[in-house]
Design an enzyme around this catalytic site. Sequence first.
Site, PDB file in Angstrom:
ATOM      1  N   ASP A  56      -8.148  -2.321  -2.405  1.00 21.76           N
ATOM      2  CA  ASP A  56      -7.082  -1.928  -2.889  1.00 21.76           C
ATOM      3  C   ASP A  56      -6.430  -0.313  -1.801  1.00 21.76           C
ATOM      4  O   ASP A  56      -5.781   0.705  -2.187  1.00 21.76           O
ATOM      5  CB  ASP A  56      -6.734  -1.216  -4.445  1.00 21.76           C
ATOM      6  CG  ASP A  56      -5.223  -0.670  -4.461  1.00 21.76           C
ATOM      7  OD1 ASP A  56      -5.326  -0.053  -5.581  1.00 21.76           O
ATOM      8  OD2 ASP A  56      -4.146  -1.369  -4.048  1.00 21.76           O
ATOM      9  N   LYS A  85      -4.405  -0.778   3.738  1.00 21.77           N
ATOM     10  CA  LYS A  85      -4.514  -2.461   3.713  1.00 21.77           C
ATOM     11  C   LYS A  85      -4.659  -2.902   5.336  1.00 21.77           C
ATOM     12  O   LYS A  85      -5.333  -4.274   5.596  1.00 21.77           O
ATOM     13  CB  LYS A  85      -3.115  -2.727   4.150  1.00 21.77           C
ATOM     14  CG  LYS A  85      -2.290  -2.037   3.069  1.00 21.77           C
ATOM     15  CD  LYS A  85      -3.170  -1.954   1.605  1.00 21.77           C
ATOM     16  CE  LYS A  85      -2.468  -1.231   0.183  1.00 21.77           C
ATOM     17  NZ  LYS A  85      -3.508  -0.607  -0.326  1.00 21.77           N
ATOM     18  N   ASP A  87      -4.726  -6.148  -3.784  1.00 24.77           N
ATOM     19  CA  ASP A  87      -3.598  -5.865  -4.136  1.00 24.77           C
ATOM     20  C   ASP A  87      -2.810  -5.031  -2.874  1.00 24.77           C
ATOM     21  O   ASP A  87      -2.919  -5.544  -1.593  1.00 24.77           O
ATOM     22  CB  ASP A  87      -3.580  -4.302  -4.988  1.00 24.77           C
ATOM     23  CG  ASP A  87      -2.930  -3.894  -5.599  1.00 24.77           C
ATOM     24  OD1 ASP A  87      -2.139  -2.446  -5.706  1.00 24.77           O
ATOM     25  OD2 ASP A  87      -1.905  -4.729  -5.927  1.00 24.77           O
ATOM     26  N   ASN A  88      -1.714  -5.378  -3.252  1.00 21.32           N
ATOM     27  CA  ASN A  88      -0.165  -5.193  -2.102  1.00 21.32           C
ATOM     28  C   ASN A  88      -0.264  -6.240  -0.551  1.00 21.32           C
ATOM     29  O   ASN A  88       0.395  -5.952   0.171  1.00 21.32           O
ATOM     30  CB  ASN A  88      -0.244  -3.694  -1.499  1.00 21.32           C
ATOM     31  CG  ASN A  88      -0.739  -2.878  -2.526  1.00 21.32           C
ATOM     32  OD1 ASN A  88      -2.251  -2.555  -2.600  1.00 21.32           O
ATOM     33  ND2 ASN A  88      -0.056  -2.414  -3.429  1.00 21.32           N
ATOM     34  N   GLU A  95       4.065  -1.642  -8.703  1.00 22.55           N
ATOM     35  CA  GLU A  95       3.846  -0.281  -9.714  1.00 22.55           C
ATOM     36  C   GLU A  95       5.154   0.285  -9.904  1.00 22.55           C
ATOM     37  O   GLU A  95       5.518   1.133  -8.652  1.00 22.55           O
ATOM     38  CB  GLU A  95       1.751  -0.025  -9.291  1.00 22.55           C
ATOM     39  CG  GLU A  95       2.196   1.205  -7.889  1.00 22.55           C
ATOM     40  CD  GLU A  95       1.482   0.301  -6.578  1.00 22.55           C
ATOM     41  OE1 GLU A  95       1.783  -0.946  -7.146  1.00 22.55           O
ATOM     42  OE2 GLU A  95       0.726   0.842  -6.009  1.00 22.55           O
TER      43      GLU A  95
HETATM   44  C1  LIG Z   1     -12.051   2.354   5.353  1.00 19.33           C
HETATM   45  C2  LIG Z   1     -11.731   3.470   3.594  1.00 19.33           C
HETATM   46  N1  LIG Z   1     -12.944   4.018   3.540  1.00 19.33           N
HETATM   47  C3  LIG Z   1     -13.093   4.522   1.865  1.00 19.33           C
HETATM   48  N2  LIG Z   1     -11.251   4.993   1.391  1.00 19.33           N
HETATM   49  C4  LIG Z   1     -10.704   4.411   1.937  1.00 19.33           C
HETATM   50  C5  LIG Z   1     -10.349   4.064   3.271  1.00 19.33           C
HETATM   51  N3  LIG Z   1      -9.373   3.790   3.497  1.00 19.33           N
HETATM   52  C6  LIG Z   1      -8.325   4.497   2.326  1.00 19.33           C
HETATM   53  N4  LIG Z   1      -9.338   4.757   1.698  1.00 19.33           N
HETATM   54  C7  LIG Z   1      -8.629   5.721   0.287  1.00 19.33           C
HETATM   55  O1  LIG Z   1      -8.321   4.828  -0.104  1.00 19.33           O
HETATM   56  C8  LIG Z   1      -6.909   5.261  -0.734  1.00 19.33           C
HETATM   57  C9  LIG Z   1      -5.507   4.419  -0.252  1.00 19.33           C
HETATM   58  C10 LIG Z   1      -5.014   3.689  -0.474  1.00 19.33           C
HETATM   59  C11 LIG Z   1      -4.152   2.604   0.195  1.00 19.33           C
HETATM   60  N5  LIG Z   1      -3.640   2.323  -0.546  1.00 19.33           N
HETATM   61  C12 LIG Z   1      -1.910   1.831  -0.215  1.00 19.33           C
HETATM   62  O2  LIG Z   1      -1.440   2.489   0.773  1.00 19.33           O
HETATM   63  C13 LIG Z   1      -1.162   1.469  -0.803  1.00 19.33           C
HETATM   64  C14 LIG Z   1       0.684   1.922  -0.919  1.00 19.33           C
HETATM   65  C15 LIG Z   1       1.604   1.311  -1.507  1.00 19.33           C
HETATM   66  C16 LIG Z   1       2.818   1.148  -1.467  1.00 19.33           C
HETATM   67  C17 LIG Z   1       4.121   0.166  -1.359  1.00 19.33           C
HETATM   68  C18 LIG Z   1       4.878   0.777  -1.194  1.00 19.33           C
HETATM   69  C19 LIG Z   1       5.904   2.328  -0.809  1.00 19.33           C
HETATM   70  F1  LIG Z   1       6.971   2.099  -0.468  1.00 19.33           F
HETATM   71  C20 LIG Z   1       4.635   3.212   0.043  1.00 19.33           C
HETATM   72  C21 LIG Z   1       3.381   2.832  -1.072  1.00 19.33           C
HETATM   73  C22 LIG Z   1       1.091   0.833  -2.841  1.00 19.33           C
HETATM   74  C23 LIG Z   1      -0.218   0.649  -3.168  1.00 19.33           C
HETATM   75  O3  LIG Z   1      -0.546  -0.277  -4.293  1.00 19.33           O
HETATM   76  C24 LIG Z   1      -1.042   0.832  -2.443  1.00 19.33           C
HETATM   77  O4  LIG Z   1      -2.279   0.633  -2.003  1.00 19.33           O
HETATM   78  C25 LIG Z   1      -6.834   6.708  -0.193  1.00 19.33           C
HETATM   79  O5  LIG Z   1      -7.444   7.211  -1.279  1.00 19.33           O
HETATM   80  C26 LIG Z   1      -7.536   6.561   0.751  1.00 19.33           C
HETATM   81  O6  LIG Z   1      -8.502   7.768   0.579  1.00 19.33           O
HETATM   82 MG   LIG Z   2      -2.980  -0.738  -4.053  1.00 17.78          MG
END
Ligand SMILES: Cc1ncnc2c1ncn2[C@@H]1O[C@H](/C=C/CNC(=O)c2cc(-c3ccc(F)cc3)cc(O)c2O)[C@@H](O)[C@H]1O
Ligand SMILES: [Mg+2]
Length: 214
Positions: free
Chosen positions: A141, A144, A169-170, A199
């Site tokens: 999650d 992506k 997820d997603n 969500e």
């Molecule tokens: C390689 C690496 N290593 C370690 N931590 C890492 C990491 N890569 C990211 N992280 C961590 O995880 C979280 C980031 C989560 C990314 N999730 C999403 O982008 C996401 C986006 C949507 C979304 C949907 C529709 C929209 F219009 C806008 C956004 C819905 C979701 O459910 C998502 O999960 C964040 O806390 C980041 O620091």
């Molecule tokens: Mg997600």
Amino acid sequence: TRTSKPKRILAYVEKHAVPGDAESVVNAIDAYCSRVEWAMNVGSDKGKILDRVVSETDPDTVLELGTYCGYSTVRIGRLLRPEARLVTIEMNPDNAKIAKQIIALAGLNSKIEMLVGSSSDLIPQLKKKLDMKTLDLVFLDHWKIFYLPDTRCLEETGLLHKGTVLLADNVVCPGTPEYLKYIRNSSRYRSEYFPSRLEYLQVEDGLEKSVFLG
Ligand SMILES: Cc1ncnc2c1ncn2[C@@H]1O[C@H](/C=C/CNC(=O)c2cc(-c3ccc(F)cc3)cc(O)c2O)[C@@H](O)[C@H]1O
Ligand SMILES: [Mg+2]
């Protein structure tokens, strides 16, 4: 300093959740994010599918990639047996700090360990660092574009066993096209798509469950 969305979520949880009651922490985050401000938690619709996969897998060892505020960490942790372990990886130290407090409030510190850093750096260290034999369940999650490289890394570091479940997820929104193309065409996985909703919104999204065949 200025608040952030994770800080506002924590403040709401501290005010409305019951310490030690993981369910009340999950419900408080969902109440805040559906009424006050959207946040990228897996949420309650996809969360119910996550719950079912966790319960059916009944894992001893779980890896979560992308803790964010700890919503799915608590959601998974609350279903684990006392001797089971969940490692969650979060590279943003500010998010990690908030998530640690939310996990503690849920009373799940004994089952959950958070590693602060990038998954690509930490996955190779998991085997020895945590004496991780293998993983029974992985919840993807995080950003992506990392789903596929991290899955390849998990394969190469021998962290997957015959029957390990990957739950992503997603896979529709924002979408993980490279990951889906790989995992659905690989003879080493049996995949199934669970349609749901993004969500807190009426947009289509879903989870992809893939069982590693060895
Ligand atoms: C390689 C690496 N290593 C370690 N931590 C890492 C990491 N890569 C990211 N992280 C961590 O995880 C979280 C980031 C989560 C990314 N999730 C999403 O982008 C996401 C986006 C949507 C979304 C949907 C529709 C929209 F219009 C806008 C956004 C819905 C979701 O459910 C998502 O999960 C964040 O806390 C980041 O620091
Ligand atoms: Mg997600």
